[in-house]
Enzyme design. Structure first.
Site, PDB file in Angstrom:
ATOM      1  CD  GLU A  62      -2.591  -0.996   2.643  1.00 14.30           C
ATOM      2  OE1 GLU A  62      -3.151  -2.018   3.007  1.00 14.30           O
ATOM      3  OE2 GLU A  62      -2.598   0.072   3.274  1.00 14.30           O
ATOM      4  CB  CYS A  75       2.600   7.523   2.942  1.00 10.59           C
ATOM      5  SG  CYS A  75       2.893   6.309   4.210  1.00 10.59           S
ATOM      6  CB  CYS A  82       6.204  -5.133   9.439  1.00  9.19           C
ATOM      7  SG  CYS A  82       7.534  -4.392  10.416  1.00  9.19           S
ATOM      8  CB  CYS A  86       4.003  -2.796  16.420  1.00  9.76           C
ATOM      9  SG  CYS A  86       5.715  -2.281  16.227  1.00  9.76           S
ATOM     10  CB  CYS A  89       1.187  -2.013  13.431  1.00 11.73           C
ATOM     11  SG  CYS A  89       1.657  -1.872  11.711  1.00 11.73           S
ATOM     12  CB  CYS A 303       0.895   1.551   7.771  1.00  9.20           C
ATOM     13  SG  CYS A 303       1.499   0.560   9.097  1.00  9.20           S
TER      14      CYS A 303
END
Ligand code: SAH
Ligand code: SF4
Length: 315
Positions: A62, A75, A82, A86, A89, A303
């Site tokens: 994205e 962005c 990832c 976290c 997220c 995100c």
């Protein structure tokens, strides 16, 4: 060549009309100017546009364009997931992806810039999309080399969860982009609870590295602080943040959590007054603090959220 690719933003070597035809043909035979394929664009009521882009191997990422008059912030994603994990997220909940290549990083910029055409005067780039840019430092470095042909590095911000070797790598670059650090908690214990990577790169070591970071004149480190209701949003927490960053030229970006009931049902965004009070406390302690209500919240612009939704849906 970079002029054609970035300034004129052409999609084929054939369009590079000041090159001899034979050279254009040679280039086209040996290289590609592939761009990510846009699968979906969602426009939010505030004018931000969120892109879902498909890369060569089918992986999706994205990217978001945010408009503010004639200024735009693009962005970009640096990875397709990832591994930092976290808990607040969507990208982190999805888990590790792969590193994006430099052309895939620059490709997102090219695609979005073409859509903006001549409607903007100033473009900033932030690496706040999917992934941890400093876990993909080599490709990030190559992408920065290309982007900085077009944009001043003052207009490019790399945001990190606090990957120490990556911060040291950045510190050693002769020409540096701006640095943003996702702090998100006022102490080690709470930071570890929402950012597991904090166990590996503890807060005190992070701050030793940040205090030693060679800031260019007039530059500041941005600290991002995602506000989660009842977890890190007390006035005492704001005071602790102020103590942590004291002495570092900095600004604090307070980001009220973008909720996602499917990925993290227990985490909520605080009420507006609590957010305001938190930011005021920071300001009273002498810091510069801004509140960033997630842009495009109505199109899930935090995100990874668009892709998260897609991967939850049957394909
Ligand atoms: N991995 C890097 C850059 C991508 S995340 C980093 O963590 O800094 C970009 C920013 O989005 C980070 O500051 C992160 O804390 C924030 N973020 C992630 N999920 C969020 C959510 N659900 N609501 C609000 N901000 C979020
Ligand atoms: Fe990764 Fe950044 Fe999301 Fe953490 S906040 S999981 S580091 S993308």
């Amino acid at each position: 060549m970079t002029n054609w690719i970035l300034e004129r933003n052409v999609a084929t070597f054939g369009e590079m009309t000041n090159l001899p035809v034979s050279l254009r043909e040679l280039l086209a035979r040996h290289f590609t100017l592939n761009e990510p394929e846009v699968l979906e664009v969602i426009e939010s009521s505030d004018g931000s546009r969120k892109y879902l882009m498909r890369l060569e191997d089918g992986v999706t990422v994205e990217s978001v364009t945010m408009r503010d008059g004639r200024k735009a912030t693009l962005c970009l994603s640096s990875q397709s997931g990832c591994a930092v994990g976290c808990t607040f997220c969507v990208t982190g909940v999805m888990g590790a992806g792969r590193n994006l290549r430099p052309d895939e990083i620059v490709g997102q910029y090219r695609v979005m810039l073409r859509d903006l055409e001549d409607t903007v005067e100033r473009v900033n780039v932030v690496f706040m999309g999917m992934g941890e840019p400093l876990l993909n430092a080599q490709n990030l470095g190559d992408a920065l080399d290309v982007l900085s042909e077009k944009l001043s590095l003052k207009r490019i911000t790399v945001s990190t969860a606090g990957i120490l070797p990556g911060i040291r790598w950045l510190a050693a670059l002769p020409r540096k982009p701006k640095l943003a650090v996702s702090l998100n908690a006022p102490d080690q214990k709470r930071r570890e609870r929402i950012m597991p990577i904090a166990a590996r790169y503890p807060l005190h070591e992070l701050f030793v590295a940040l205090r030693a970071f060679p800031l260019e004149r007039g530059r500041r480190i941005t600290f991002e602080y995602v506000l989660i209701r009842g977890f890190n949003d007390a006035e005492l927490d704001a005071e602790a943040v102020a103590r942590l960053v004291s002495g570092i030229p900095s600004k604090i970006n307070v980001i009220p959590l973008n909720e996602d009931p499917e990925c993290f049902p227990d985490l909520r965004r605080p009420d507006g007054e609590v957010v305001d009070r938190f930011a005021s406390r920071l300001r009273e302690a002498g810091l510069t603090a801004t509140i960033r209500w997630s842009r495009g919240a109505d199109v899930a612009a935090a995100c990874g959220q668009l892709r998260g939704r897609q991967s939850l849906a049957p394909r």
